[in-house]
Design an enzyme around this catalytic site. Sequence first.
Site, PDB file in Angstrom:
ATOM      1  N   ASP A 168       0.759  -1.138   0.074  1.00 40.35           N
ATOM      2  CA  ASP A 168       0.057   0.017  -0.192  1.00 40.35           C
ATOM      3  C   ASP A 168       0.884   1.270   0.092  1.00 40.35           C
ATOM      4  O   ASP A 168       2.172   1.175   0.590  1.00 40.35           O
ATOM      5  CB  ASP A 168      -0.931  -0.183   1.084  1.00 40.35           C
ATOM      6  CG  ASP A 168      -1.783   1.110   1.313  1.00 40.35           C
ATOM      7  OD1 ASP A 168      -2.498   1.656   0.285  1.00 40.35           O
ATOM      8  OD2 ASP A 168      -1.880   1.764   2.163  1.00 40.35           O
TER       9      ASP A 168
ATOM     10  N   ASP B  49      -2.243  -0.112   6.191  1.00 46.01           N
ATOM     11  CA  ASP B  49      -2.470   0.453   7.603  1.00 46.01           C
ATOM     12  C   ASP B  49      -3.699   0.957   7.555  1.00 46.01           C
ATOM     13  O   ASP B  49      -4.002   1.766   8.724  1.00 46.01           O
ATOM     14  CB  ASP B  49      -1.157   1.398   7.589  1.00 46.01           C
ATOM     15  CG  ASP B  49      -1.864   2.771   6.892  1.00 46.01           C
ATOM     16  OD1 ASP B  49      -2.252   2.477   5.846  1.00 46.01           O
ATOM     17  OD2 ASP B  49      -1.195   3.959   7.014  1.00 46.01           O
TER      18      ASP B  49
ATOM     19  N   ASP C  42      -7.499  -1.964   3.569  1.00 47.29           N
ATOM     20  CA  ASP C  42      -6.614  -3.024   3.386  1.00 47.29           C
ATOM     21  C   ASP C  42      -6.683  -4.203   3.756  1.00 47.29           C
ATOM     22  O   ASP C  42      -5.903  -5.343   3.704  1.00 47.29           O
ATOM     23  CB  ASP C  42      -5.004  -2.654   3.757  1.00 47.29           C
ATOM     24  CG  ASP C  42      -4.534  -1.247   3.135  1.00 47.29           C
ATOM     25  OD1 ASP C  42      -4.599  -1.304   1.979  1.00 47.29           O
ATOM     26  OD2 ASP C  42      -4.240  -0.317   4.190  1.00 47.29           O
TER      27      ASP C  42
END
Length: 534
Positions: A294, A513, A517
Amino acid sequence: MEIKGLSKEDVFLRKKQNKVNYDTDIKTKTIPQIIISNFMTLFNLLNIILAVFILLVKSYKNLLFLGVVFCNSIIGIIQEIRSKRVIDKLSLLSSTKATVIREQKQKIDVNEIVLDDIILYEIGSEVVVDSVILEGEVEVNEALITGEVDPIHKSRGDELLSGSFIISGKVLAKVIHVGMDNYTSKISKDAKYIKKNTSKLMRSLNKILTFVSLIIIPIGLFLFLNQTKIAGNTLQNSVINTVAALIGMIPEGLVLLTSTVLAISIVRLAKKNVLVQELYSVETLARVDTILLDKTGTITTGEMKLEKVIPLTSKEDIDYILNIICSQTDNFNTTMKCLKAQYNKQINVKVTNIIPFSSERKYLKIMLEDEAYILGSADNILKDKEILKEALKYSEDYRVLTLVKEQKHILTPLAFVLISDVIRKEAKKSIDYFKKEQVNIKIISGDNAKTVASIAKKVGLTGKCIDLTDVIDDELKEVVLKYDIFGRVTPLQKKKIAIILKNEGQVVAMTGDGVNDVLALKEADFGVSLSSGS
């Protein structure tokens, strides 16, 4: 109109109707569950059955082989209990309080919120339940649920999604969803289960033990009968000799050695501030050949940095003007925070009006008595093609803001303000290591595709980039295998990317985070949740 909120009777009635924001998170295993799961294994069962036979003939000194069972189980138990305690402590520390209006203002636990409660949200507040704004205006950061870092302006009638944060303004909002009906709960509901271990090492050991358990009974009977036929041999000696032979068939040393090596690996990772939840996760980590990264909060810190200010005129004091803008606005989005770090002088001027930044306008405006200053996206402020062309030169490497002076309806460009995402200091080194180890790297983000590609370039990734906004599911497999950098990725698409790569035989790790996700973190063979996350 004064908003009084719910009465005590209203709250009591809603709790009775179960319209309360109950905790939807999966709890960690209890300590008894951890102990039972580590002791109730096929390996332990085989050893305990043989130990029972030794006990029946009262040859207690020959029970030393149970030490392997004990040590192997204790290693797993200590590791899991340690992880549980740290996670429980983190959950307690990160628990949020909410300010509600129930005839008067009061702070309550988020799990005490009921449907139709009136909540006060102000700068720095986390939106804990889906709510609709009744009064006021705010700017919201939804990066943790969408991956999009740009702030969103919301006013009366707009919905605030759970998992977002207030970065400027203040509102009173009415709770419209609680518990599993919240946006974050809907996203993560498919991830709320205890995942089975995918360790090849564990599966291989279990296959060996299953085979041994099938043949150990007939072989054991055969050996025992042979022992009884030996002249002068007692029942005790027959049992001891049979068990000794069968113990040699069980790979005691291999199981203990495996647990010990994994435990040492976990201790080494702990020194790097990494918390491993399960013993065999280390082995999965070693087999990873594809990693999904990410962007926001993983490659970058989630903060912005002022790189430089490029004056377009020598007639104005640019620093003075930027100090005016920073001192006169209470906007706390990431862009303003990085500007205020540099321009923090308090300038007292007579301000007639302030138009706050919004994602729709993409600029903020400070109006003084005789003039106004505008800071924002060049293409939303100016129509001058030459200035726009010059701004475009910097846009590949930076976020470009244009400072403009407005006087008597005439707009004069004053400067370009160049801002960049703060990249984690270890990001470039880590990615170079993955490339050296021939690990396939893919960046998936909910942010703008060009922004993602720019960040990727800075850390040494130059793969093909694509915006997934209009990509349908039937095209996704082809796109995933062809491209390495993905922008505007939804939480469900992140999960599907992980599934596609796993179906291609790749061992997939995912780092993230945010709530967006979660699905991919759970689907991946190895999930890494960063401490900056929600």
